[in-house]
Design a protein around this motif. Structure first.
Motif, mmCIF file in Angstrom:
data_model
loop_
_atom_site.group_PDB
_atom_site.id
_atom_site.type_symbol
_atom_site.label_atom_id
_atom_site.label_comp_id
_atom_site.label_asym_id
_atom_site.label_seq_id
_atom_site.Cartn_x
_atom_site.Cartn_y
_atom_site.Cartn_z
ATOM 1 N N GLN A 45 5.148 -11.698 2.872
ATOM 2 C CA GLN A 45 4.899 -10.775 3.978
ATOM 3 C C GLN A 45 3.995 -9.641 3.501
ATOM 4 O OE1 GLN A 45 9.127 -10.353 4.640
ATOM 5 N NE2 GLN A 45 8.837 -10.930 6.777
ATOM 6 N N PRO A 46 3.269 -8.993 4.417
ATOM 7 C CA PRO A 46 2.374 -7.905 3.990
ATOM 8 C C PRO A 46 3.146 -6.773 3.311
ATOM 9 C CG PRO A 46 2.022 -8.457 6.310
ATOM 10 C CD PRO A 46 3.221 -9.213 5.862
ATOM 11 N N GLY A 47 2.480 -6.111 2.364
ATOM 12 C CA GLY A 47 3.075 -4.936 1.727
ATOM 13 C C GLY A 47 3.992 -5.264 0.569
ATOM 14 N N ALA A 48 3.967 -6.512 0.101
ATOM 15 C CA ALA A 48 4.867 -6.920 -0.982
ATOM 16 C C ALA A 48 4.205 -6.740 -2.339
ATOM 17 C CB ALA A 48 5.256 -8.382 -0.800
ATOM 18 N N ILE A 49 5.046 -6.765 -3.356
ATOM 19 C CA ILE A 49 4.532 -6.799 -4.719
ATOM 20 C C ILE A 49 4.643 -8.250 -5.177
ATOM 21 C CG2 ILE A 49 6.754 -6.273 -5.833
ATOM 22 C CD1 ILE A 49 4.585 -4.260 -7.382
ATOM 23 N N LEU A 50 3.626 -8.727 -5.879
ATOM 24 C CA LEU A 50 3.634 -10.121 -6.325
ATOM 25 C C LEU A 50 3.888 -10.194 -7.821
ATOM 26 C CD1 LEU A 50 3.021 -13.200 -6.090
ATOM 27 C CD2 LEU A 50 0.605 -12.617 -6.348
ATOM 28 N N LEU A 51 4.969 -10.861 -8.206
ATOM 29 C CA LEU A 51 5.242 -11.076 -9.634
ATOM 30 C C LEU A 51 4.794 -12.480 -9.968
ATOM 31 C CD1 LEU A 51 7.911 -9.296 -8.431
ATOM 32 C CD2 LEU A 51 8.216 -9.134 -10.881
ATOM 33 N N ASP A 67 -2.381 -9.552 1.707
ATOM 34 C CA ASP A 67 -2.049 -8.128 1.832
ATOM 35 C C ASP A 67 -0.960 -7.686 0.858
ATOM 36 O OD1 ASP A 67 -3.879 -7.639 4.009
ATOM 37 O OD2 ASP A 67 -2.482 -8.735 5.281
ATOM 38 N N VAL A 68 -1.089 -8.142 -0.374
ATOM 39 C CA VAL A 68 -0.135 -7.770 -1.419
ATOM 40 C C VAL A 68 -0.488 -6.367 -1.938
ATOM 41 C CG1 VAL A 68 0.399 -8.266 -3.855
ATOM 42 C CG2 VAL A 68 0.529 -10.091 -2.146
ATOM 43 N N THR A 69 0.536 -5.514 -2.139
ATOM 44 C CA THR A 69 0.300 -4.133 -2.553
ATOM 45 C C THR A 69 -0.137 -4.032 -4.015
ATOM 46 O OG1 THR A 69 1.939 -3.383 -0.979
ATOM 47 C CG2 THR A 69 1.390 -1.851 -2.737
ATOM 48 N N ALA A 70 0.501 -4.826 -4.881
ATOM 49 C CA ALA A 70 0.146 -4.792 -6.298
ATOM 50 C C ALA A 70 0.614 -6.084 -6.956
ATOM 51 C CB ALA A 70 0.787 -3.588 -6.986
ATOM 52 N N ILE A 71 -0.013 -6.406 -8.096
ATOM 53 C CA ILE A 71 0.355 -7.625 -8.820
ATOM 54 C C ILE A 71 1.023 -7.243 -10.141
ATOM 55 C CG2 ILE A 71 -0.516 -9.740 -9.916
ATOM 56 C CD1 ILE A 71 -2.966 -9.454 -8.009
ATOM 57 N N VAL A 72 2.144 -7.903 -10.447
ATOM 58 C CA VAL A 72 2.823 -7.677 -11.724
ATOM 59 C C VAL A 72 2.737 -8.953 -12.553
ATOM 60 C CG1 VAL A 72 5.022 -7.195 -12.847
ATOM 61 C CG2 VAL A 72 4.424 -6.000 -10.726
ATOM 62 N N PHE A 73 2.170 -8.863 -13.749
ATOM 63 C CA PHE A 73 2.122 -10.008 -14.643
ATOM 64 C C PHE A 73 3.362 -9.967 -15.528
ATOM 65 C CE2 PHE A 73 -2.397 -9.059 -13.803
ATOM 66 C CZ PHE A 73 -2.709 -10.232 -13.134
ATOM 67 N N GLU A 90 -11.834 -4.604 -6.013
ATOM 68 C CA GLU A 90 -11.194 -4.788 -4.713
ATOM 69 C C GLU A 90 -10.033 -3.821 -4.479
ATOM 70 O OE1 GLU A 90 -12.466 -6.596 -2.506
ATOM 71 O OE2 GLU A 90 -13.854 -7.850 -3.624
ATOM 72 N N GLY A 91 -9.729 -3.017 -5.471
ATOM 73 C CA GLY A 91 -8.672 -2.028 -5.300
ATOM 74 C C GLY A 91 -7.269 -2.620 -5.264
ATOM 75 N N VAL A 92 -7.047 -3.675 -6.030
ATOM 76 C CA VAL A 92 -5.702 -4.254 -6.121
ATOM 77 C C VAL A 92 -5.094 -3.815 -7.466
ATOM 78 C CG1 VAL A 92 -4.347 -6.388 -6.187
ATOM 79 C CG2 VAL A 92 -6.382 -6.262 -4.744
ATOM 80 N N PRO A 93 -4.017 -3.026 -7.453
ATOM 81 C CA PRO A 93 -3.434 -2.575 -8.714
ATOM 82 C C PRO A 93 -2.834 -3.737 -9.517
ATOM 83 C CG PRO A 93 -2.601 -1.288 -6.857
ATOM 84 C CD PRO A 93 -3.313 -2.471 -6.286
ATOM 85 N N LEU A 94 -3.083 -3.731 -10.817
ATOM 86 C CA LEU A 94 -2.492 -4.728 -11.714
ATOM 87 C C LEU A 94 -1.534 -4.031 -12.670
ATOM 88 C CD1 LEU A 94 -5.602 -6.868 -12.787
ATOM 89 C CD2 LEU A 94 -4.089 -7.211 -10.838
ATOM 90 N N ILE A 95 -0.365 -4.659 -12.861
ATOM 91 C CA ILE A 95 0.660 -4.093 -13.731
ATOM 92 C C ILE A 95 1.160 -5.207 -14.654
ATOM 93 C CG2 ILE A 95 3.006 -3.090 -13.749
ATOM 94 C CD1 ILE A 95 2.157 -2.265 -10.703
ATOM 95 N N SER A 96 1.435 -4.865 -15.896
ATOM 96 C CA SER A 96 2.002 -5.850 -16.808
ATOM 97 C C SER A 96 3.403 -5.392 -17.207
ATOM 98 C CB SER A 96 1.101 -5.969 -18.042
ATOM 99 O OG SER A 96 1.648 -6.913 -18.928
ATOM 100 N N THR A 97 4.348 -6.325 -17.194
ATOM 101 C CA THR A 97 5.713 -5.993 -17.604
ATOM 102 C C THR A 97 6.120 -6.882 -18.780
ATOM 103 O OG1 THR A 97 8.042 -5.973 -16.947
ATOM 104 C CG2 THR A 97 6.650 -7.550 -15.819
ATOM 105 N N PRO A 98 6.867 -6.322 -19.728
ATOM 106 C CA PRO A 98 7.303 -7.148 -20.862
ATOM 107 C C PRO A 98 8.356 -8.173 -20.460
ATOM 108 C CG PRO A 98 8.229 -4.936 -21.025
ATOM 109 C CD PRO A 98 7.263 -4.912 -19.887
ATOM 110 N N TYR A 99 9.024 -7.974 -19.322
ATOM 111 C CA TYR A 99 10.113 -8.872 -18.931
ATOM 112 C C TYR A 99 9.599 -10.180 -18.374
ATOM 113 C CZ TYR A 99 12.666 -4.564 -19.481
ATOM 114 O OH TYR A 99 13.180 -3.414 -19.993
#
Lengths: 124, 351
Positions: A45-51, A67-73, A90-99
């Motif tokens: 759904q729009p506004g979600a974070i994608l892991l 329409d994903v708000t941010a991506i978590v690797f 494109e203004g899509v925030p990227l985030i990396s998590t150790p988990y």
């Protein structure tokens, strides 16, 4: 929790921001975990974070279409330069998590972030 | 996660910076001469304080530079006037009460320079001089605020205007049938640029004032179609989108290899994609199924050895979107309609 902002979400998963000019006040409505981009397109759904565990530029395009708000690797993955470049463009925030995928999703879900995965019966 | 933490702190600083960036930028772009008051009321050193009172009252000002023979010699403010009033010394000349150490700013400097002086010195107004030191104006914090607001508003208005123009494209052009056609060439195996067409199409639709949900549905459908061209075709293909006030028609055409069994291709989970495509997160056999869910009408024609043509329609007039925007009653009706529709889709599928 009724409202989760990107800033709080990043704290919950010990995230590292990989892109520039991220609006930390952006609201996150829910989460979605997938490695199949078609699954993302079909269910999120729009506004979600994608892991995700995928790091190619198509993840950014997929996020944009869905329409994903941010991506978590997950698993501390560092995406290649072209993915970061496209995300910045494109203004899509990227985030990396150790988990890993399970723990990252679990941490967010436990903190009150709902699922943004729609059942297949609903239209995007 | 030490590195994570330091990065996060940096980001918070960026966030704070993010809020003031536009105004900050403007305070470097806008020059002192753009916001200063040019019509300066000037006092002279031999003027009496009672005349200064009249000057302030007449022009509703609270301070004035003092100049002698065109040269800036001091500044006189309402505080100086009060001192004179208190002492019953209103007949004294300005030269006795003015501050003679005058801080000035240059007309061609950005307003940020004036802002720096204001915060460092706590003065209320600054005489503005040109490159030769000649008095050309006066600036207050109020002038800067007004000037920056004006600059902000005009950049905002430009953006609004651009958006308005795009969204009224169809209203402004009179014809029996107006449409906007977007064409994109998609190269086979060009994964790096994959999604460029769909992303441009989605952006164009939003620009044109399409409902975000419509833009989203078009974006997803075209994206899947675009990835199919990249993954499966021999020579790539073309995407054509025709936007009309009542419908959006999207088409993906290629010249081979063609699909052997169209019904099988439509089946969820069926895929001929090789492993390297699957590693990209595609090729799970969900593409056509996804497209079907996003569009109102889909047709897939394919001849092996000749090529494939995928046609997709999204209807805008009396469409679900408009209905959705009306009351709750209709909303639930539409949901039902949607369910019926999707169950129809399911039964027509191959599973």
């Amino acid at each position: 929790m009724l409202l989760m902002r990107l800033l709080e979400l990043i704290k919950l998963i010990d995230g590292e921001v990989l892109t520039e000019d991220v609006e930390m006040d952006s609201e996150v409505d829910g989460g979605c975990g997938a490695d199949l981009m078609s699954d993302v397109l079909a269910s999120v759904q729009p506004g979600a974070i994608l892991l995700t565990g995928l790091c190619n530029p198509q993840v950014v395009r997929t996020a944009q279409m869905a329409d994903v708000t941010a991506i978590v690797f997950v698993r501390g993955k560092q995406p290649p330069e072209e993915t970061i470049a496209l995300a910045n463009q494109e203004g899509v925030p990227l985030i990396s998590t150790p988990y890993g995928m399970f723990e990252a999703c679990g941490r967010l879900y436990q903190a009150g972030l709902p699922s943004s995965e729609m059942p297949m019966s609903e239209k995007p | 996660m030490k590195s994570g933490k330091t990065r996060r702190e940096r980001v918070i600083t960026d966030e704070v910076a993010g809020y003031i960036t536009r105004v900050e930028e403007l305070s470097y772009e806008v020059k002192v001469q753009d916001v200063m008051t040019r019509d300066v009321k000037v006092a002279t050193p031999d003027m009496r304080m009672v005349e200064v009172l009249e000057l302030f009252r007449e022009f509703r000002i609270s301070g004035a530079p003092v100049a002698s023979k065109g040269e800036l010699v001091g500044i006189i403010s309402i505080e100086d006037l009060i001192r004179a009033l208190r002492g019953g010394d209103m007949a004294a000349p300005v030269s006795e009460y003015m501050s003679s150490s005058v801080i000035t700013v240059k007309a061609f400097h950005p307003v940020v320079e004036a802002l720096k002086v204001f915060t460092q010195t706590r003065v209320g107004r600054l005489p503005v001089v040109d490159e030769f030191g000649k008095l050309v104006g006066i600036i207050t914090k109020g002038d800067i605020t007004r000037g920056l607001l004006r600059a902000l508003q005009s950049t905002y208005q430009e953006e609004e205007l651009r958006r308005y123009r795009a969204s009224h494209l169809f209203d402004d052009i009179v014809s029996d049938r107006t449409s906007l056609i977007l064409r994109y060439t998609v190269k086979a195996r060009d994964f790096v640029r994959g999604g460029r067409a769909s992303s441009s199409i989605k952006r164009a639709l939003l620009r044109l004032g399409a409902h975000p949900q419509i833009a989203r549905r078009c974006g997803i459908a075209v994206y899947e179609a675009e990835m199919n061209l990249i993954i499966h075709t021999t020579n790539g293909g073309t995407i054509r989108v025709e936007i009309e006030p009542h419908q959006i028609y999207m088409e993906a055409v290629d010249d081979g290899p063609g699909i052997e069994n169209v019904d099988l291709a439509m089946q969820p989970g069926y895929s001929t994609a090789p492993e390297e495509i699957r590693e990209l997160g595609f090729g799970a056999g969900m593409g056509l199924r996804n497209i079907q869910r996003c569009v109102d009408e889909l047709s897939l024609e394919s001849t092996p050895g000749v090529g494939t043509r995928l046609k997709m329609h999204i209807y805008l007039s009396e469409g679900r979107e408009q209905l959705r925007e009306r009351g709750d009653e209709i909303k639930s009706m539409t949901r039902q309609e949607m369910k019926q529709r999707s169950s129809r889709d399911d039964s027509s599928g191959d599973h």
